[in-house]
Design an enzyme around this catalytic site. Structure first.
Site, PDB file in Angstrom:
ATOM      1  N   GLU A   1      53.700   7.154  63.278  1.00 42.54           N
ATOM      2  CA  GLU A   1      54.910   7.204  64.104  1.00 42.54           C
ATOM      3  C   GLU A   1      54.601   6.778  65.531  1.00 42.54           C
ATOM      4  O   GLU A   1      53.677   7.301  66.172  1.00 42.54           O
ATOM      5  CB  GLU A   1      55.487   8.638  64.073  1.00 42.54           C
TER       6      GLU A   1
ATOM      7  N   ASP B   1      58.690  17.731  54.054  1.00 43.71           N
ATOM      8  CA  ASP B   1      57.837  18.144  55.182  1.00 43.71           C
ATOM      9  C   ASP B   1      57.482  19.620  55.095  1.00 43.71           C
ATOM     10  O   ASP B   1      58.374  20.462  54.876  1.00 43.71           O
ATOM     11  CB  ASP B   1      58.590  17.930  56.506  1.00 43.71           C
TER      12      ASP B   1
END
Ligand code: KIV
Length: 271
Positions: A189, A90
């Protein structure tokens, strides 16, 4: 009998092939050498060095405080452990949103200093230039849409995203844009399963879900949640495969009591 192709090393190309062959992709987070060694050895396809390290490893309330240096530390520990999995790292909050040159500089640092194989960025059209710049440098990019925890203060809560038509339409548009500019995969998500299915059917790149239902190309969970080391976070999408919190608490309690009672060490446990 399955005819699934065996991958000695998983690459971004392998993931696209898996989607085309209808083989589901498995992905878990890891942030350190010991855990990554276990996860990789167990046959996971993708390890995500998620900025959830900010919560899980450092105890912050959000993912915002973790720094690029800290992500590089976690990612390089993971990379040293793996033989097979693709390692995606990330880009943390504040390292890619301001301009595309800074985004590229951050991605290059991750690739050079950690040895990770790809980066993940949260967002759609608003970060398109940053993603393009990183892709142009030959760095594979995974997108992340839906609930994007780096924007928690904009959303206000961690509830399901894209339930309204306008947001759902924009999410689908963003996913298509990510595919068009060259992302190799996208995480969705906490969005409605029906929308996630539509996205997965609309793009040829793999769609990895977390709280996005079964009709996507793969699943990701935070390792410490799925092995039950954490116990206060209980979203509906989380399946706990172990209760390590209880096992560890009991074992450590037993150790404390053995030390206090002089039961440990015994005659065989000394020189
Ligand atoms: O940081 C992370 O762990 C993530 C997953 C929840 C997808 O981004």
């Amino acid at each position: 009998m399955t005819n699934k192709k065996q991958y000695k090393r998983v690459t971004v190309k392998s993931l696209v092939e898996m989607k085309a062959a209808n083989e589901k992709i498995s992905m878990l987070t890891a942030y350190d050498y010991t855990m990554a060694k276990i996860v990789d050895g167990a046959g996971i396809d993708v390890i995500l060095v998620g900025d959830s390290a900010s919560n899980v490893m450092a105890g912050h309330e959000t993912t915002l405080p973790i720094t690029l240096d800290q992500m590089i530390y976690h990612a390089s520990s993971v990379v040293r452990a793996i033989d097979r999995a693709l390692v995606v790292v990330d880009l943390p909050f504040g390292t890619y949103q301001s301009d595309s040159k800074e985004a590229l500089r951050s991605a290059i640092r991750i690739m050079k200093e950690s040895g990770g194989h790809a980066v993940k960025l949260e967002g759609g059209k608003e970060i398109k230039d940053s993603i393009k710049k990183i892709l142009n440098a030959g760095i594979p990019v995974m997108g992340h849409l839906g609930l994007t925890p780096q924007s928690i203060y904009k959303f206000g809560t961690y509830t399901v995203r894209a339930k309204e038509e306008e947001e759902a339409k924009q999410l689908l548009k963003d996913a298509k844009m990510l595919e068009r500019i060259g992302c190799f995969a996208v995480v969705l998500e906490k969005i409605p399963a029906k929308l996630a299915k539509e996205v997965a059917e609309s793009v040829s790149i793999p769609v990895i879900g977390i709280g996005a239902g079964a009709d996507v190309d793969g699943q990701v969970l935070v390792l410490h949640d799925m092995i039950g080391m954490t116990h206060e976070f209980n979203p509906r999408f989380l399946r706990r495969y172990m209760n390590l919190y209880e096992t560890m608490t009991n074992s450590i309690g037993q150790y404390v009591s053995d030390v206090k009672s002089s039961d440990f060490p015994n005659a065989e446990e000394q020189y």
